[in-house]
Design an enzyme around this catalytic site. Structure first.
Site, mmCIF file in Angstrom:
data_model
loop_
_atom_site.group_PDB
_atom_site.id
_atom_site.type_symbol
_atom_site.label_atom_id
_atom_site.label_comp_id
_atom_site.label_asym_id
_atom_site.label_seq_id
_atom_site.Cartn_x
_atom_site.Cartn_y
_atom_site.Cartn_z
ATOM 1 N N GLN A 120 0.863 -1.181 0.000
ATOM 2 C CA GLN A 120 0.000 0.000 0.000
ATOM 3 C C GLN A 120 0.904 1.237 0.000
ATOM 4 O OE1 GLN A 120 -3.749 -0.778 0.398
ATOM 5 N NE2 GLN A 120 -2.645 -2.544 -0.416
ATOM 6 N N GLY B 244 -11.765 2.019 4.755
ATOM 7 C CA GLY B 244 -10.821 1.231 3.984
ATOM 8 C C GLY B 244 -10.056 2.020 2.941
ATOM 9 N N HIS B 245 -9.065 1.368 2.371
ATOM 10 C CA HIS B 245 -8.142 2.019 1.428
ATOM 11 C C HIS B 245 -8.842 2.488 0.149
ATOM 12 C CE1 HIS B 245 -7.042 -2.257 -0.288
ATOM 13 N NE2 HIS B 245 -8.305 -1.949 -0.467
ATOM 14 N N ASN B 246 -8.376 3.624 -0.340
ATOM 15 C CA ASN B 246 -8.845 4.245 -1.587
ATOM 16 C C ASN B 246 -10.291 4.738 -1.542
ATOM 17 O OD1 ASN B 246 -6.611 2.135 -2.685
ATOM 18 N ND2 ASN B 246 -6.692 3.977 -3.962
#
Length: 338
Positions: A199, A240-242
């Site tokens: 990441q 969460g990511h993005n």
């Protein structure tokens, strides 16, 4: 919290642009009308609480001008105002100012740029090439990574962790235990195990955001996880990511948002809402508590249930659900008669 000494009703009336009716008494504090304290001021915004004013601990009342009933105690009549409690709290509990200070116990890289008027507490750690904006307050035990940019007038409470490369805007409040920029939960699943996807993105927190205690906001795999300007996030939220969250959203405790979601502006997510990955939610949507969102919500509205549906449809279905057992008995009886 510290508060001022006793305050006269005439002073409060002036500050609130209200009208004092009755004796100009002093009050010690402001309290809840349902749980008053001695010599306190209360705010009456609803007629259903009129009977509670009999409590001897209530010394005076602030009341909306839309309430016409007679009030025996000294009171201040004000125009209906959603911010009346905010104004009173600012008077009784003025925000404590801080002086510029950098603790000798802080570990700050020589390449860090610290603005004027900042407070940096004990055992703060700030990595290389990071920037701290003017008049920012960083409490004890905060860990800030490398190449982090923090804006002006930011408040960061104890034991917050901000990973490398993250960006924090102006006037942001981050409560204790928040983690910003930990790795997103990304793996390639293979027959013999799970391979981590690195990441390498970051998190961007825009201006005027508040983040509650122990919330986690993951960094993007590529690009940025973004929290839009003016959004308020409660305690114990996972983002969460993005994921991209719009402006002025309200996200209540224990909400879980998976990766790569797009949440519009002015969206409200009530407690324990769960949102699957890659879901899009339209501007102005309200999702009620414990809803499970597994697909896009394209039209603004109020939604509830798991899987989520329009609230009116959910209520109709719930009414039918309560009758299912009786329906089953009726169907069985009809089948037996045949």
């Amino acid at each position: 919290m510290e508060q001022q000494k006793e305050i006269t009703l005439s002073f409060l009336a002036e500050k609130l642009s209200g009208t004092l009716v009755g004796e100009d008494l002093t009050v010690k504090t402001i309290s809840s009308i349902e749980e008053p304290t001695d010599s306190s001021l209360v705010v009456l915004t609803n007629r259903k609480y009129l009977n509670l004013l009999k409590d001897e601990r209530i010394r005076a009342v602030v009341v909306y001008d839309t309430i016409k009933e007679k009030i025996e105690k000294p009171h201040i009549i004000v125009k209906e105002d959603k911010l009346i409690l905010v104004k009173l709290l600012d008077i009784f509990y003025p925000e404590k100012s801080f002086t510029s200070y950098i603790s000798s116990n802080a570990s700050i890289s020589g390449s860090v740029m610290v603005g004027v008027g900042c407070f940096i507490g004990d055992f703060v750690s700030i990595g290389e090439h990071s920037e701290i904006g003017d008049n920012s307050y960083i409490s004890s035990g905060v860990k800030i990574g490398n190449y982090v940019r923090i804006g002006k007038n930011v408040k960061i409470y104890p034991n917050v962790v901000i990973y490398d490369g993250c960006v924090i805007g102006d006037n942001v409040i981050i409560h204790a235990g928040v983690v910003i920029g930990a790795d997103g939960f990304g793996y390639v699943n293979l027959p013999n195990g799970h391979v981590k996807i690195r990441q390498v993105g970051n998190v961007i927190i825009e201006d005027d955001v508040e983040i509650g205690a122990n919330t986690c906001i993951d960094r993007a795999a590529l690009g940025s996880t973004i929290i839009g300007k003016g959004t308020k996030i409660d305690n114990l939220v996972q983002i969460g990511h993005n994921t991209k969250i719009g402006k002025n959203c309200i996200i209540v405790s224990q909400v879980g948002i998976a990766g790569s979601c797009k949440i519009g502006d002015y969206v409200m997510l009530a407690g324990q809402v769960g949102i699957a990955d890659h879901v899009k939610i339209a501007d102005g949507t309200i999702i009620m508590a414990q809803a499970g969102v597994m697909s896009d919500i394209e039209e603004k509205g109020v939604y509830v249930g798991s899987p989520v549906m329009e609230a009116r449809l959910f209520m109709k279905n719930s009414a039918v659900f309560k009758e299912l057992y009786d329906m089953k008995k009726t169907l069985n009886k009809i089948a037996e008669e045949k």
